[in-house]
Scaffold this active site. Structure first.
Site, mmCIF file in Angstrom:
data_model
loop_
_atom_site.group_PDB
_atom_site.id
_atom_site.type_symbol
_atom_site.label_atom_id
_atom_site.label_comp_id
_atom_site.label_asym_id
_atom_site.label_seq_id
_atom_site.Cartn_x
_atom_site.Cartn_y
_atom_site.Cartn_z
ATOM 1 N N ASP A 106 0.829 -1.218 0.000
ATOM 2 C CA ASP A 106 0.000 0.000 0.000
ATOM 3 C C ASP A 106 0.852 1.252 0.000
ATOM 4 O O ASP A 106 0.454 2.298 -0.481
ATOM 5 C CB ASP A 106 -0.887 0.030 1.251
ATOM 6 C CG ASP A 106 -2.345 -0.178 0.911
ATOM 7 O OD1 ASP A 106 -2.629 -1.167 0.212
ATOM 8 O OD2 ASP A 106 -3.183 0.655 1.319
ATOM 9 N N ASN B 11 1.373 -3.241 4.030
ATOM 10 C CA ASN B 11 0.461 -4.067 3.214
ATOM 11 C C ASN B 11 -0.582 -4.668 4.150
ATOM 12 O O ASN B 11 -0.539 -4.449 5.375
ATOM 13 C CB ASN B 11 1.251 -5.153 2.460
ATOM 14 C CG ASN B 11 0.436 -5.805 1.359
ATOM 15 O OD1 ASN B 11 -0.148 -5.120 0.523
ATOM 16 N ND2 ASN B 11 0.355 -7.121 1.348
HETATM 17 O O1 MRU Z 1 -7.882 -3.610 2.045
HETATM 18 P P1 MRU Z 1 -7.442 -4.000 0.678
HETATM 19 O O2 MRU Z 1 -8.072 -5.231 0.182
HETATM 20 O O3 MRU Z 1 -7.574 -2.869 -0.316
HETATM 21 O O4 MRU Z 1 -5.881 -4.295 0.829
HETATM 22 C C1 MRU Z 1 -5.127 -4.471 -0.332
HETATM 23 C C2 MRU Z 1 -3.714 -4.787 -0.092
HETATM 24 O O5 MRU Z 1 -3.234 -4.840 1.010
HETATM 25 C C3 MRU Z 1 -2.883 -4.950 -1.326
HETATM 26 O O6 MRU Z 1 -1.907 -5.922 -1.170
HETATM 27 C C4 MRU Z 1 -2.209 -3.599 -1.670
HETATM 28 O O7 MRU Z 1 -3.145 -2.554 -1.686
HETATM 29 C C5 MRU Z 1 -1.536 -3.687 -2.993
HETATM 30 S S1 MRU Z 1 -2.693 -3.978 -4.313
HETATM 31 C C6 MRU Z 1 -1.775 -4.171 -5.722
#
Ligand code: MRU
Length: 320
Positions: A223, A233
């Site tokens: 993230d 992440n």
């Molecule tokens: O809460 P989410 O499902 O949006 O979390 C997503 C993640 O943690 C992903 O691994 C991250 O955003 C990278 S997406 C390419």
């Protein structure tokens, strides 16, 4: 819309801008129902991000870019739209990056270019990442960093896909990803549609699989990546990296340069979204951080569209 398949999950089906709305594939309903959600204002886009109808750091950056273009087209106050969208998910730096890109040119054309660029970056980083896979690799991934999370192709799942197409992947272990099951619902669905052999596991099964020698590498998205390589992440990623170190298994992060945040020195400066405890239990007090930070020292390589970056990341990561 009926039940679809990932081969037809074109970028504009995942998120797009129509004349009067930002339209997202509602990821809360997958894999059972393949339905769209129309967001007719920037506030509705922000709500779709907050409630994870659209999710994954790059995809929410794209959705926010479309949201700002929509806001301007509708005559909304652009500053309020910017702030509302930026506040919908503070951990993901892609969101603010995309909104800043849009500030100078808040047009649908600019937003569509951000979307196209994001998908292109995914393909490039996935091609770079194939050098990290040994033949017959058994790979473990967490959460969903596939096409759904990026607006097309994917980061960690994109890398697995490229390696699979190169004949390098034997099997994928998919962490179910508590509490909202992005792995069991979304990654498993994408891998099934791609025809990649996979098995869903509960998050807590990862350690025993590693001990049995059934995991050759771990690949996740991010993230936000701080200047020193500390990477935020989905919650549970950090524990995988610790387990990987114990079992001498390489842990890789695959993410676009739009996820890099050189203004944040290390992981301690990354804001972690705390979600409602109701996602875990409605009866007892609950603590529900949505993300955690993996220290750079546990990451064997970070892959961006510019290549494979090795420690020390302060020197090796590109400056976006
Ligand atoms: O809460 P989410 O499902 O949006 O979390 C997503 C993640 O943690 C992903 O691994 C991250 O955003 C990278 S997406 C390419």
């Amino acid at each position: 819309m009926g039940r679809g398949n990932v081969a037809s999950l074109t970028p504009d089906r995942i998120v797009r801008l129509d004349d009067d709305a930002v339209v997202v594939l509602d990821q809360r309903r997958l894999p059972e129902d393949v339905v769209e959600l129309r967001c007719a204002s920037s506030a509705a886009v922000a709500e779709a991000i907050r409630t994870l109808a659209v999710r994954g750091a790059p995809a929410i950056g794209v959705a926010a870019a479309y949201g700002l273009a929509l806001a301007v087209a509708r005559g909304e106050d652009p500053d309020i739209a910017y702030e509302t969208l930026a506040a919908s998910r503070p951990t993901a730096v892609n969101l603010r990056w995309a909104l800043d890109e849009m500030r100078a040119d808040p047009t649908p054309e600019r937003a569509r270019r951000i979307h196209e660029d994001e998908v292109e970056r995914c393909k490039q980083m996935s091609a770079h990442a194939t050098v990290l896979f040994e033949p017959s690799s058994k790979v473990l991934t967490h959460c969903n960093a596939g096409g759904l999370a990026t607006g097309g192709y994917g980061t960690a799942v994109g890398a697995i896909r490229a390696a699979w197409e190169g004949g390098l992947v034997e099997h994928v272990w998919v962490d179910e990803t508590r509490p909202l099951l992005q792995g069991a619902r979304l990654t498993a669905w994408e891998l099934e549609e791609l025809g990649i052999p996979q098995t869903v596991i509960v998050d807590s099964a990862a350690a025993s699989l590693m001990a049995l020698g059934k995991v050759d590498c771990i690949v996740t998205g991010a993230d936000r990546i701080a200047a020193n390589g500390d990477s935020a992440n989905k919650i549970g990623t950090y524990s995988l990296a610790v387990l990987a170190r114990h079992h001498a298994i390489p842990f890789y992060v695959v993410a676009p340069t739009s996820t890099l945040d050189p203004t944040t020195a290390d992981g301690s400066g990354i804001p972690i979204v705390e979600r409602s405890g109701d996602e875990i239990t409605s009866r007892f007090p609950a603590h529900n951080p949505a993300f955690d930070v993996t220290p750079a020292e546990l990451i064997a390589a970070i892959v961006t569209e510019q290549g494979v970056h090795r420690p020390p990341y302060l020197a090796s990561l590109p400056r976006p």
